[in-house]
Design a protein around this motif. Structure first.
Motif, short mmCIF file in Angstrom:
data_model
loop_
_atom_site.label_atom_id
_atom_site.label_comp_id
_atom_site.label_asym_id
_atom_site.label_seq_id
_atom_site.Cartn_x
_atom_site.Cartn_y
_atom_site.Cartn_z
N SER A 117 0.82 -1.20 0.00
CA SER A 117 0.00 0.00 0.00
C SER A 117 0.86 1.26 0.00
O SER A 117 1.99 1.28 0.52
CB SER A 117 -0.93 0.02 1.22
OG SER A 117 -1.91 1.03 1.09
N LEU A 118 0.33 2.31 -0.57
CA LEU A 118 0.95 3.62 -0.47
C LEU A 118 0.86 4.11 0.98
O LEU A 118 0.00 3.66 1.74
CB LEU A 118 0.26 4.60 -1.42
CG LEU A 118 0.40 4.27 -2.91
CD1 LEU A 118 -0.48 5.21 -3.75
CD2 LEU A 118 1.85 4.36 -3.37
N PRO A 119 1.71 5.07 1.38
CA PRO A 119 1.85 5.40 2.81
C PRO A 119 0.81 6.37 3.33
O PRO A 119 1.14 7.35 4.02
CB PRO A 119 3.25 6.01 2.86
CG PRO A 119 3.42 6.68 1.55
CD PRO A 119 2.72 5.77 0.56
N TYR A 120 -0.47 6.13 3.03
CA TYR A 120 -1.53 7.03 3.47
C TYR A 120 -2.64 6.22 4.12
O TYR A 120 -2.77 5.01 3.89
CB TYR A 120 -2.10 7.83 2.28
CG TYR A 120 -1.01 8.41 1.42
CD1 TYR A 120 -0.19 9.42 1.91
CD2 TYR A 120 -0.77 7.92 0.13
CE1 TYR A 120 0.84 9.94 1.13
CE2 TYR A 120 0.25 8.44 -0.65
CZ TYR A 120 1.06 9.44 -0.14
OH TYR A 120 2.09 9.93 -0.89
N GLY A 145 6.19 15.00 3.97
CA GLY A 145 7.34 14.50 3.23
C GLY A 145 7.00 13.46 2.19
O GLY A 145 7.84 13.13 1.35
N THR A 146 5.78 12.93 2.21
CA THR A 146 5.39 11.95 1.19
C THR A 146 5.04 12.68 -0.10
O THR A 146 4.87 13.90 -0.14
CB THR A 146 4.18 11.13 1.66
OG1 THR A 146 3.11 12.04 1.99
CG2 THR A 146 4.53 10.31 2.88
N ALA A 147 4.91 11.90 -1.18
CA ALA A 147 4.63 12.51 -2.48
C ALA A 147 3.31 13.26 -2.49
O ALA A 147 3.19 14.35 -3.06
CB ALA A 147 4.64 11.43 -3.56
N ALA A 148 2.28 12.68 -1.86
CA ALA A 148 0.99 13.37 -1.82
C ALA A 148 1.07 14.66 -1.02
O ALA A 148 0.48 15.69 -1.40
CB ALA A 148 -0.07 12.44 -1.23
N GLY A 199 7.04 -0.74 -7.10
CA GLY A 199 7.78 -0.13 -8.20
C GLY A 199 6.96 0.24 -9.42
O GLY A 199 7.50 0.83 -10.37
N VAL A 200 5.67 -0.07 -9.44
CA VAL A 200 4.83 0.25 -10.60
C VAL A 200 4.13 1.58 -10.33
O VAL A 200 3.30 1.67 -9.41
CB VAL A 200 3.80 -0.85 -10.87
CG1 VAL A 200 2.88 -0.45 -12.02
CG2 VAL A 200 4.51 -2.16 -11.16
N PRO A 201 4.43 2.64 -11.10
CA PRO A 201 3.88 3.97 -10.80
C PRO A 201 2.37 4.04 -11.06
O PRO A 201 1.83 3.36 -11.93
CB PRO A 201 4.63 4.90 -11.76
CG PRO A 201 5.76 4.11 -12.30
CD PRO A 201 5.38 2.68 -12.22
N ARG A 202 1.72 4.90 -10.29
CA ARG A 202 0.30 5.20 -10.47
C ARG A 202 0.12 6.71 -10.58
O ARG A 202 0.76 7.46 -9.83
CB ARG A 202 -0.52 4.69 -9.28
CG ARG A 202 -0.55 3.21 -9.12
CD ARG A 202 -1.26 2.78 -7.85
NE ARG A 202 -2.67 3.17 -7.81
CZ ARG A 202 -3.49 2.86 -6.81
NH1 ARG A 202 -3.03 2.16 -5.77
NH2 ARG A 202 -4.75 3.23 -6.83
N ASP A 203 -0.72 7.13 -11.51
CA ASP A 203 -1.10 8.53 -11.60
C ASP A 203 -2.31 8.75 -10.70
O ASP A 203 -3.34 8.09 -10.85
CB ASP A 203 -1.45 8.89 -13.05
CG ASP A 203 -0.24 8.81 -13.97
OD1 ASP A 203 0.88 9.12 -13.51
OD2 ASP A 203 -0.41 8.42 -15.14
N ALA A 240 4.78 5.33 -6.88
CA ALA A 240 4.85 3.87 -6.96
C ALA A 240 4.93 3.29 -5.55
O ALA A 240 5.68 3.81 -4.71
CB ALA A 240 6.06 3.42 -7.76
N PRO A 241 4.17 2.24 -5.24
CA PRO A 241 4.32 1.57 -3.95
C PRO A 241 5.77 1.11 -3.76
O PRO A 241 6.41 0.64 -4.71
CB PRO A 241 3.37 0.38 -4.04
CG PRO A 241 2.35 0.79 -5.05
CD PRO A 241 3.10 1.61 -6.05
N ALA A 242 6.26 1.23 -2.54
CA ALA A 242 7.65 0.88 -2.24
C ALA A 242 7.69 -0.12 -1.09
O ALA A 242 6.86 -0.05 -0.17
CB ALA A 242 8.45 2.12 -1.88
N ALA A 243 8.64 -1.04 -1.17
CA ALA A 243 8.79 -2.01 -0.09
C ALA A 243 9.15 -1.32 1.22
O ALA A 243 8.75 -1.75 2.30
CB ALA A 243 9.86 -3.03 -0.46
#
Length: 511
Positions: free
Chosen positions: A215-218, A235-238, A282-286, A302-305
């Protein structure tokens, strides 16, 4: 209560591999050098997990276990690979074809688990029940050949593994009858499989891609067809794109993930949001989000480990209290060192707030070691009952807690912040602490699923996880479905960019 939960519909118990034996000697792999860099640490983590979970091993093997340094050469014994790390396996002739495999020599009382690497060894642990309940002498990890075989595997393995049919008043045969045809007819079987298993109301029991999505960090709450941001870490992308709590995630399949997410009712909105945000590493999402004022923010992520922030962070609050956030449970010395540093830095604060909100789990051994830092004497933290594979539950096994070494303990009062995404290993970390004089739990009840799940292959690229156990606290109340209760309940309120942290404020007022 423990005595009030039974499975019903019991079948004759098949013979376990070592049924009736006084004890099974478990020979662990021990040559970490053969596994390359980090091999010794990985073997130590595996050994720690198996020692912690000896009650589950006793259920699957049919006898208590002990851990020995080398193959005793006689008596019931279980040798665990990889063969490169356990030279005792060279004494036995069994199939070696590069697959994760269990092999049982009933005449000599020997069980072998072997695989090329530790991931495969972990897979063999999930096959112990299959070997036992099918009465087989050998089983290897393998994908199902077609959809019908996958359906049959799911029906059988969930039916003899899931522990909460009686607890949740569920009829597995009726549930299967509703969904088998839909899975057969679906263009993509995965959503249909997920919708099927969602009826079990358990976030550990579901079908998912292999490797598992991240999951993304939100934190996102799903309500109807709307997904609303609840937590956006700085600090996250969102965050950098301008997204804040209260914003709406656009173009999200909120209603679809609601239907495909199994969880207790109080946890389902956040768990559905967690699944909605998950994807391949590693697969980016818009992505796009709309603020309450109508501003639309877009970003690609992209979700990260590894999350974009450390799993352990800490600071002093303006009041002087220490604040420690544990975002996930990790194996290894770096995680333990971070906790050591946090405790050292915050020792002068005298009182500590531990934030476990959004921590969906991770390494069980790390979570239990963290629990032990808050114990002041040996205690019974609760109990666990594993499904026995025949429609019942094994007798309760005590969960014991031993205080960490004196230098590693927190000596003052502590408050734990929880929400419905405080789940799995995080609930094991809390089990036994609640009710101690120096501990209070603040916020919302945890997710309700420590679970101890099995993982099994379905179709290529798909896997099944199934809870195996019910966990009970020291008062005998079942954690599954209800979660760890709170001492100070705090309703979450509607998310907003500048809303005060009500649970944190309540914890500060509770000293």
């Amino acid at each position: 209560m423990v005595g009030e939960i039974a499975q019903g519909g019991r079948e004759p118990a098949p013979p376990r591999p070592f049924a009736g034996a006084g004890e099974v000697a478990v020979v662990l792999p021990r040559d970490g050098r053969a596994l390359g860099e980090g091999g010794a640490r990985a073997l130590a983590d595996l050994a720690a997990l198996l020692r912690r979970e000896r009650a589950e091993l006793a259920v699957e093997l049919g006898a208590p276990v002990s851990f020995v340094a080398a193959d005793p050469g006689a008596g019931p014994r279980w040798l665990i690979g990889p063969a490169a790390a356990n030279p005792d396996l060279t004494r036995y002739a069994y199939p070696r074809d590069g697959r994760a495999r269990l092999w049982l020599d009933r005449a000599r009382g020997v069980l072998i688990a072997d695989a090329p690497g530790l991931d495969g060894i972990r897979e063999t642990l999930n096959l112990l029940r299959t070997l036992a309940l099918d009465g087989r002498d050998e089983v290897a990890a393998a994908d199902c050949r077609d959809r019908d075989e996958a359906i049959a595997r799911l029906v059988v393995e969930v039916g003899r593994t899931y522990p909460a049919f009686a607890l949740r008043h569920l009829d597995w045969a009726a549930i299967c009858a509703r969904h088998v045809g839909r899975v057969r007819a679906a263009a993509d079987p995965l959503p249909a499989l997920q919708t099927w298993l969602a009826e079990l109301q358990d976030a550990h029991t579901w079908a998912k891609p292999r490797p598992a999505p991240v999951s993304l960090p939100y934190t996102v709450r799903v309500e109807g067809d709307t997904a609303t941001f609840v937590r956006v870490p700085p600090g996250t992308a969102a965050w950098e794109a301008g997204v804040r709590p209260g914003d709406i995630l656009l173009d999200a399949d909120a209603a679809g993930w609601w239907a495909r997410t199994g969880a207790p009712a109080h946890a389902r909105p956040l768990m559905a949001g967690y699944r909605l945000l998950a994807g391949p590493v590693g697969v980016p999402r818009d992505l796009a989000a709309r603020s309450p004022r109508g501003e639309v923010r877009t970003w690609t992520e992209a979700p990260a480990a590894d999350p974009p922030y450390p799993p352990v962070s800490w600071r002093r609050l303006p009041s002087g209290s220490g604040y420690l956030r544990v975002a996930s449970w990790r194996a290894g010395p770096d995680f333990a060192a971070a906790l050591d540093a946090a405790f050292a830095d915050l020792a002068g604060a005298g009182r500590l707030i531990v934030d476990l909100r959004g921590n969906v789990g991770g390494n069980l051994v790390a979570a239990l070691a963290f629990r032990d830092r808050f114990l002041r004497e040996p205690i019974v933290c609760g109990s666990v009952r594993f499904s026995d594979g025949t429609g019942g539950l094994a007798p309760p096994a005590e969960i014991a807690g031993e205080p960490a070494p004196e230098r590693d303990r927190w000596r003052g009062p502590v408050r734990f912040l929880t929400d419905p995404l405080t789940y799995s290993a995080s609930e094991d970390a809390l089990l036994g602490l609640q009710g101690l004089p120096h501990v209070r739990v603040v916020g919302e009840p945890s997710g309700g699923g420590s679970g101890r799940p099995r993982t099994l292959r379905l179709l290529p690229g798909l896997q099944l996880t199934v809870s195996t156990a019910l966990t009970f606290d020291r008062q005998g109340h079942c954690v599954e479905g209800a979660g760890i209760p709170v001492d100070l309940p705090v309703a979450p309120g509607r998310p907003a960019p500048d809303a005060p942290d009500a649970a944190l404020l309540a914890a500060e007022r509770s000293w």
